[in-house]
Design an enzyme around this catalytic site. Sequence first.
Site, PDB file in Angstrom:
ATOM      1  N   GLN A  95      -3.611  -6.096 -15.904  1.00  0.00           N
ATOM      2  CA  GLN A  95      -3.725  -5.336 -14.640  1.00  0.00           C
ATOM      3  C   GLN A  95      -4.473  -3.850 -14.728  1.00  0.00           C
ATOM      4  O   GLN A  95      -4.268  -3.095 -13.762  1.00  0.00           O
ATOM      5  CB  GLN A  95      -2.393  -5.287 -14.190  1.00  0.00           C
ATOM      6  CG  GLN A  95      -1.365  -6.332 -13.659  1.00  0.00           C
ATOM      7  CD  GLN A  95       0.158  -6.374 -13.256  1.00  0.00           C
ATOM      8  OE1 GLN A  95       0.476  -5.367 -13.237  1.00  0.00           O
ATOM      9  NE2 GLN A  95       0.573  -7.600 -13.094  1.00  0.00           N
ATOM     10  N   HIS A 167       1.527  -3.652 -14.956  1.00  0.00           N
ATOM     11  CA  HIS A 167       2.441  -2.631 -14.192  1.00  0.00           C
ATOM     12  C   HIS A 167       2.143  -1.104 -14.343  1.00  0.00           C
ATOM     13  O   HIS A 167       2.850  -0.178 -14.648  1.00  0.00           O
ATOM     14  CB  HIS A 167       3.948  -2.786 -14.404  1.00  0.00           C
ATOM     15  CG  HIS A 167       4.399  -4.073 -13.864  1.00  0.00           C
ATOM     16  ND1 HIS A 167       5.764  -4.362 -14.000  1.00  0.00           N
ATOM     17  CD2 HIS A 167       3.656  -5.269 -13.577  1.00  0.00           C
ATOM     18  CE1 HIS A 167       6.045  -5.715 -13.420  1.00  0.00           C
ATOM     19  NE2 HIS A 167       4.759  -6.244 -13.178  1.00  0.00           N
ATOM     20  N   GLU A 260       9.779  -4.980  -2.020  1.00  0.00           N
ATOM     21  CA  GLU A 260      10.436  -4.175  -1.497  1.00  0.00           C
ATOM     22  C   GLU A 260       9.367  -3.076  -0.777  1.00  0.00           C
ATOM     23  O   GLU A 260       8.371  -2.641  -1.209  1.00  0.00           O
ATOM     24  CB  GLU A 260      11.311  -3.353  -2.368  1.00  0.00           C
ATOM     25  CG  GLU A 260      12.370  -4.074  -3.340  1.00  0.00           C
ATOM     26  CD  GLU A 260      13.349  -3.348  -3.992  1.00  0.00           C
ATOM     27  OE1 GLU A 260      14.208  -3.843  -4.631  1.00  0.00           O
ATOM     28  OE2 GLU A 260      12.974  -1.827  -4.409  1.00  0.00           O
ATOM     29  N   TYR A 270      16.395   3.479  -7.451  1.00  0.00           N
ATOM     30  CA  TYR A 270      16.394   2.350  -6.740  1.00  0.00           C
ATOM     31  C   TYR A 270      16.646   1.073  -7.241  1.00  0.00           C
ATOM     32  O   TYR A 270      16.457  -0.131  -6.854  1.00  0.00           O
ATOM     33  CB  TYR A 270      14.768   2.276  -6.203  1.00  0.00           C
ATOM     34  CG  TYR A 270      14.540   3.202  -5.144  1.00  0.00           C
ATOM     35  CD1 TYR A 270      14.730   3.069  -3.837  1.00  0.00           C
ATOM     36  CD2 TYR A 270      14.239   4.615  -5.533  1.00  0.00           C
ATOM     37  CE1 TYR A 270      14.566   4.069  -2.616  1.00  0.00           C
ATOM     38  CE2 TYR A 270      13.982   5.505  -4.674  1.00  0.00           C
ATOM     39  CZ  TYR A 270      14.286   5.391  -3.167  1.00  0.00           C
ATOM     40  OH  TYR A 270      13.940   6.353  -2.145  1.00  0.00           O
TER      41      TYR A 270
END
Length: 386
Positions: A95, A167, A260, A270
């Site tokens: 990524q 990520h 989300e 969170y």
Amino acid sequence: MTNFSKLPLALSLSTFALASCANAETGDSPETTETETSFAVEPKGEFDRPWAIEFIPGTETLAITEKAGTLKLMKTKSGEVTIVSGVPEVDYGGQGGLGDVAFLASEAGREGGRTIFLSWAEAGEGDTRGAAVGRGTLNCNEDTDACAVEGLEVIWRQAPKVTGKGHYSHRITFSPDEQYMFIASGDRQKLEPAQDTSNTLGTIVRLNLDGTPAAGNPMADKGGVTAEIWSYGHRNILGMDWDAEGRLWDLEHGPAGGDELNLVEAGANYGWPTRSYGNHYNGDPITDHSADDGFTKPAIHWTPVIAPGDMIFYSGDMFEAWRGDALIAGLSSQAIVRVSIDGDKATETGRYAFDNRLRSIDQSPDGSIWVAEDGSEGRILKLTPQ
């Protein structure tokens, strides 16, 4: 410079909305989303794995990052594309690669060079890597059309660098008054660090425009990288934008389920990876949020996932009925997902299908919507009402 010949104009894509009640689990989902809608779609050229698109403020020039490490500028009226020199070396793979590009709206009328911010995956020692953000000046020669990023300096690094290639998040946004820069910092697929505020993995950081920690941050008194943190307990944030009230929202990937949309608040936790509305990829369960768990809950979440790539709050006139709504570029969902906001509540009110994964989305000065497809032949598409 490359000049794309105009592809077939106004390729008509009749789009339709899918029922959100099967995909959004909020306890307050409508029975149906918006009925069939159509808009004209004009392809504006193909790019190699475009990751971010951003209009340079005050112009009709679109900046496009390609994941392998190329920054391009497109004159959207003519289709001419210029490759920009002076971009950083990136750690391309998984990524990672060249990520976001951002400009200051206050420089819209500026003559000559203007400030540019870039994010990318940066190699470290011992097969480690992490996100980095740099600041420089974008200069273009009007006589030769050559453009370069000059004086690029790294002003922030994800801490610590870790193994793996996932990520990074590294989306960039500025507060409406441009006093602060907010950077999304993904959990790098390491999970537990997102609950450990001695690092910046799984956080949103709030910085001055020179990359130093902003005064008044929730943990400013602790110093070090902890002083950078604005919120934490995040997983992989791929969208951030400000609503009409000047509030910051973030959009993040859940694991297997549980994407989300969050209203971002100072000091809020969170919950990742302690709580999530999804499960681990191997099927292991993750405890759902509960009213008394002490974590900040998402405004809306999706199972099955929409796999968000980017988001904006629409503020233009072309799609007047959408003004104030969040528009989400969906990867696996291959759709623009429209979400309406009411206070701190969010409801999916439209879903518009495309033929390919959508990586990035932006609004042009005239109010048209532009999206970038994911992949090695990712098209840039201009959307106008039909």
